[in-house]
Write an enzyme that holds these catalytic residues in place. Structure first.
Site, PDB file in Angstrom:
ATOM      1  CD  GLN A  53     -15.820  -4.599   3.769  1.00  0.00           C
ATOM      2  OE1 GLN A  53     -16.383  -5.126   3.311  1.00  0.00           O
ATOM      3  NE2 GLN A  53     -14.440  -4.871   3.792  1.00  0.00           N
TER       4      GLN A  53
ATOM      5  CG  ASN B  60     -11.897  -2.090  -5.165  1.00  0.00           C
ATOM      6  OD1 ASN B  60     -11.194  -1.504  -4.101  1.00  0.00           O
ATOM      7  ND2 ASN B  60     -13.191  -2.173  -5.358  1.00  0.00           N
TER       8      ASN B  60
ATOM      9  N   GLY C 149      -9.563   0.375   4.143  1.00  0.00           N
ATOM     10  CA  GLY C 149      -9.607   1.253   3.103  1.00  0.00           C
ATOM     11  C   GLY C 149      -8.259   1.596   2.755  1.00  0.00           C
ATOM     12  CB  ALA C 150      -6.248   1.364  -0.306  1.00  0.00           C
TER      13      ALA C 150
ATOM     14  CG  ASP D 247      -7.552  -2.079  -1.633  1.00  0.00           C
ATOM     15  OD1 ASP D 247      -8.580  -2.163  -2.017  1.00  0.00           O
ATOM     16  OD2 ASP D 247      -7.171  -2.074  -0.486  1.00  0.00           O
TER      17      ASP D 247
HETATM   18  O1  MRU Z   1     -10.787  -4.736   3.150  1.00  0.00           O
HETATM   19  P1  MRU Z   1     -11.325  -3.315   3.064  1.00  0.00           P
HETATM   20  O2  MRU Z   1     -12.454  -2.739   3.539  1.00  0.00           O
HETATM   21  O3  MRU Z   1      -9.752  -2.471   3.308  1.00  0.00           O
HETATM   22  O4  MRU Z   1     -11.112  -2.985   1.417  1.00  0.00           O
HETATM   23  C1  MRU Z   1     -11.355  -1.759   0.790  1.00  0.00           C
HETATM   24  C2  MRU Z   1     -11.481  -1.521  -0.484  1.00  0.00           C
HETATM   25  O5  MRU Z   1     -11.408  -2.496  -1.217  1.00  0.00           O
HETATM   26  C3  MRU Z   1     -11.852  -0.241  -1.038  1.00  0.00           C
HETATM   27  O6  MRU Z   1     -12.546  -0.150  -1.997  1.00  0.00           O
HETATM   28  C4  MRU Z   1     -10.361   0.205  -1.511  1.00  0.00           C
HETATM   29  O7  MRU Z   1      -9.511   0.357  -0.330  1.00  0.00           O
HETATM   30  C5  MRU Z   1     -10.728   1.642  -2.057  1.00  0.00           C
HETATM   31  S1  MRU Z   1     -10.719   2.822  -0.658  1.00  0.00           S
HETATM   32  C6  MRU Z   1     -10.924   4.407  -1.353  1.00  0.00           C
END
Ligand code: MRU
Length: 356
Positions: free
Chosen positions: A202, A253, A53-54, A243
């Site tokens: 996720q 995203n 998550g970013a 992201d």
């Molecule tokens: O690969 P991930 O689980 O890190 O991807 C996360 C996402 O795509 C989320 O939607 C994004 O980071 C926003 S989190 C507030």
């Protein structure tokens, strides 16, 4: 131990000596906390998706930079700084798409450059204060985004979300899930459809877990089922995280977000992106310039640890996609709601804050 909750879920804890990460790969079956004492180990944990998550990986990297302060010891200031920056570069490269890693490095580097310190211990204290501030600000930004975004949702209806943009993906509370939480707290009768989000699931493992803990009605969908539900008129709004948001409003995203955005446009459903201003990247002109992380094909050829594809069949595994700005109804930030044209709106927002 520093902790910042909101719905009782946090992805990290800071003890002052070590960083603890909730191992998100094992959720919802097990709540296991792993301890990290070096920046290299933190970088590997980010790549391995222990934390994801970013905003969460940005905050994690900030604490990784505190742990990297050991590099400033026993050397001249210039040599120490160079060694610290090398460790920072490893953290920044742990995952390429989310802009939050580079953002964290820039922020802590500026603190080091602008602060008065003579010893490594003093530098470490400055870095720690900055990392804690970044965490606190992200949590507060989520609360503000929640309030702005909740006003956009109907009094009653079903919201589709993709991946996990919740407390686990942030400093606590969440971006997209923060909007949903705030709408529920304001008395709106919001139900959630959560895409399962292959290959890391996720949505199935994390979003469903968070919402169920909060008592928010959530129904899981196989990713390919979203179109059917749009067609049946069962979705009144989409809310996702991001992201990285380019200068023109294009949104990177989780892979599959673009598909949802096209479906939303086809069915006249608003498509909202909730993201803190730390996710805005005015230095990247458009989505075409956003680096898309390619992850191992084995993540797709296997499911829950078991191979499902025939031996020898390869898989493409881009972890993110880009949704063009024209498909985005509004971008919800902690400083308010942006509407098209996004280029001008983003410039105004960052300009007003004295940003780039
Ligand atoms: O690969 P991930 O689980 O890190 O991807 C996360 C996402 O795509 C989320 O939607 C994004 O980071 C926003 S989190 C507030």
């Amino acid at each position: 131990m520093a902790e910042r909750g909101g719905s009782g879920v946090v992805p990290l804890r800071w003890s002052g000596e070590a960083l603890w990460l909730l191992d998100q790969r094992r959720l919802p079956r097990r709540e296991a906390w792993l301890r990290y004492r070096s920046s290299g180990a933190v970088a590997r944990a980010i790549t391995a998706m222990v934390v994801r998550g970013a905003p969460a990986i940005g905050i994690t990297a900030a604490f990784g930079l505190v742990l990297a302060a050991g590099a400033l010891r026993r050397r001249g200031r210039a040599a120490g700084l160079a060694a610290w920056r090398r460790r920072a570069a490893v953290l920044a490269a742990a995952r390429p798409t989310a802009v939050n890693l580079a953002w964290a490095v820039r922020r802590l580097e500026a603190r080091l450059a602008g602060g008065a310190w003579a010893t490594a211990a003093e530098a470490r204290r400055l870095l720690e204060a900055e990392a804690l501030a970044a965490w606190r600000e992200d949590f507060e930004a989520n609360l503000a985004m929640g309030a702005h975004g909740a006003a956009l949702l109907p009094a009653r209806g079903t919201v589709l979300t993709h991946c996990n943009a919740g407390a686990l993906a942030t400093g606590g509370y969440g971006t997209a899930l923060g909007v949903i939480r705030a709408a529920r707290a304001a008395g709106k009768d919001i139900r959630v459809l959560a895409d399962e989000t292959r290959p890391w699931l996720q949505g199935a493992r994390l979003t469903a877990w968070e919402l169920a803990r909060d008592g928010i009605p959530v129904t899981l969908l196989a990713d390919g089922a979203a179109g059917h539900h749009f067609r049946q008129g069962r979705i009144q709004a989409v809310v996702v995280g991001a992201d990285r948001i380019a200068a023109n409003g294009d949104v990177a995203n989780k892979i599959g977000t673009y598909t949802v955005a096209v479906l939303a446009r086809q069915h006249g459903v608003p498509f909202y992106v909730a993201a803190p201003t730390s996710t805005l990247d005015p230095g990247t002109a458009s989505g075409d310039a956003i680096p898309i992380e390619e992850r191992p094909g084995e993540e797709v050829t296997a499911c829950a640890g078991r191979r499902v594809a025939p031996p020898g069949v390869p898989a493409a595994n881009p972890a993110f996609d880009v949704t063009p700005a024209e498909l985005v109804t509004a971008i919800v930030t902690e400083r308010g709601v942006l509407r098209p044209p996004y280029g001008a709106a983003i410039r105004r927002l960052l300009g007003a804050a004295g940003g780039e």
